[in-house]
Scaffold this motif. Sequence first.
Motif, mmCIF file in Angstrom:
data_model
loop_
_atom_site.group_PDB
_atom_site.id
_atom_site.type_symbol
_atom_site.label_atom_id
_atom_site.label_comp_id
_atom_site.label_asym_id
_atom_site.label_seq_id
_atom_site.Cartn_x
_atom_site.Cartn_y
_atom_site.Cartn_z
ATOM 1 N N SER A 76 0.881 -1.076 -0.009
ATOM 2 C CA SER A 76 -0.019 -0.055 -0.049
ATOM 3 C C SER A 76 0.861 1.364 -0.144
ATOM 4 O O SER A 76 2.053 1.232 0.151
ATOM 5 N N TYR A 77 0.196 2.553 -0.411
ATOM 6 C CA TYR A 77 1.071 3.546 -0.223
ATOM 7 C C TYR A 77 -0.055 4.862 0.229
ATOM 8 O O TYR A 77 -1.142 4.564 0.395
ATOM 9 N N CYS A 78 0.664 5.838 0.676
ATOM 10 C CA CYS A 78 -0.268 7.007 1.028
ATOM 11 C C CYS A 78 0.161 8.168 0.031
ATOM 12 O O CYS A 78 1.435 8.492 -0.019
ATOM 13 N N HIS A 79 -0.745 8.759 -0.404
ATOM 14 C CA HIS A 79 -0.552 9.825 -1.381
ATOM 15 C C HIS A 79 -1.350 10.963 -1.087
ATOM 16 O O HIS A 79 -2.642 10.706 -0.917
ATOM 17 N N ILE A 80 -1.086 12.099 -0.841
ATOM 18 C CA ILE A 80 -1.742 13.325 -0.017
ATOM 19 C C ILE A 80 -2.957 13.170 0.724
ATOM 20 O O ILE A 80 -3.940 13.176 0.539
ATOM 21 N N GLY A 81 -2.528 11.986 1.754
ATOM 22 C CA GLY A 81 -3.232 11.562 2.797
ATOM 23 C C GLY A 81 -4.442 10.541 2.367
ATOM 24 O O GLY A 81 -5.250 10.239 3.398
ATOM 25 N N THR A 82 -4.517 10.001 1.323
ATOM 26 C CA THR A 82 -5.220 8.865 0.908
ATOM 27 C C THR A 82 -4.523 7.692 1.023
ATOM 28 O O THR A 82 -3.325 7.666 0.207
ATOM 29 N N VAL A 83 -4.853 6.570 1.661
ATOM 30 C CA VAL A 83 -4.183 5.278 1.491
ATOM 31 C C VAL A 83 -4.722 4.290 0.600
ATOM 32 O O VAL A 83 -6.058 4.299 0.365
ATOM 33 N N CYS A 84 -4.137 3.755 -0.316
ATOM 34 C CA CYS A 84 -4.785 2.892 -1.251
ATOM 35 C C CYS A 84 -3.942 1.451 -1.313
ATOM 36 O O CYS A 84 -2.605 1.771 -0.938
ATOM 37 N N SER A 85 -4.567 0.332 -1.168
ATOM 38 C CA SER A 85 -3.683 -0.788 -0.962
ATOM 39 C C SER A 85 -3.538 -1.373 -2.508
ATOM 40 O O SER A 85 -4.233 -0.982 -3.595
ATOM 41 N N LYS A 86 -2.985 -2.534 -2.453
ATOM 42 C CA LYS A 86 -2.694 -3.101 -3.653
ATOM 43 C C LYS A 86 -4.211 -3.868 -4.548
ATOM 44 O O LYS A 86 -4.161 -4.140 -5.509
ATOM 45 N N SER A 87 -4.879 -4.133 -3.517
ATOM 46 C CA SER A 87 -6.496 -4.651 -3.954
ATOM 47 C C SER A 87 -7.250 -3.557 -4.580
ATOM 48 O O SER A 87 -8.507 -3.461 -4.525
ATOM 49 N N LEU A 88 -6.815 -2.253 -4.318
ATOM 50 C CA LEU A 88 -7.530 -1.029 -4.496
ATOM 51 C C LEU A 88 -8.485 -0.695 -3.480
ATOM 52 O O LEU A 88 -9.751 -0.112 -3.839
#
Length: 83
Positions: free
Chosen positions: A63-75
Amino acid sequence: MVLVSLSKQGMDEMLDMCLKYSQKWRYFYNAATCKVVIFNDRSSKTNWHVFRIGPEPVDVSDSYCHIGTVCSKSLSTTVNLQL
C-alpha cells in the motif's frame, strides 16, 4: 508524484525519464522514500519485480499513502473510512 503504467516495461521507462530529467536539473530522487504498488497482481511470485531509480532499488509495497489517501494493492480504500 504518482506514475501509473500498465506494464513493468512502461514503468521502467518512466522511472528512467524521471532520472534523466533530475540529472539535467541537478536534483535527486530518494529511492528509500519511494514505493511501487503493483495493483491486482495475479502472479504467484511476489518478489520478481525489481524497479530502480538509477542504481537504487525502489521497494515494492502492499500500500501507499498519497496526499493523505491510503490505497492498497487490492484497490481497497476502506482504511480511509472512519466510523
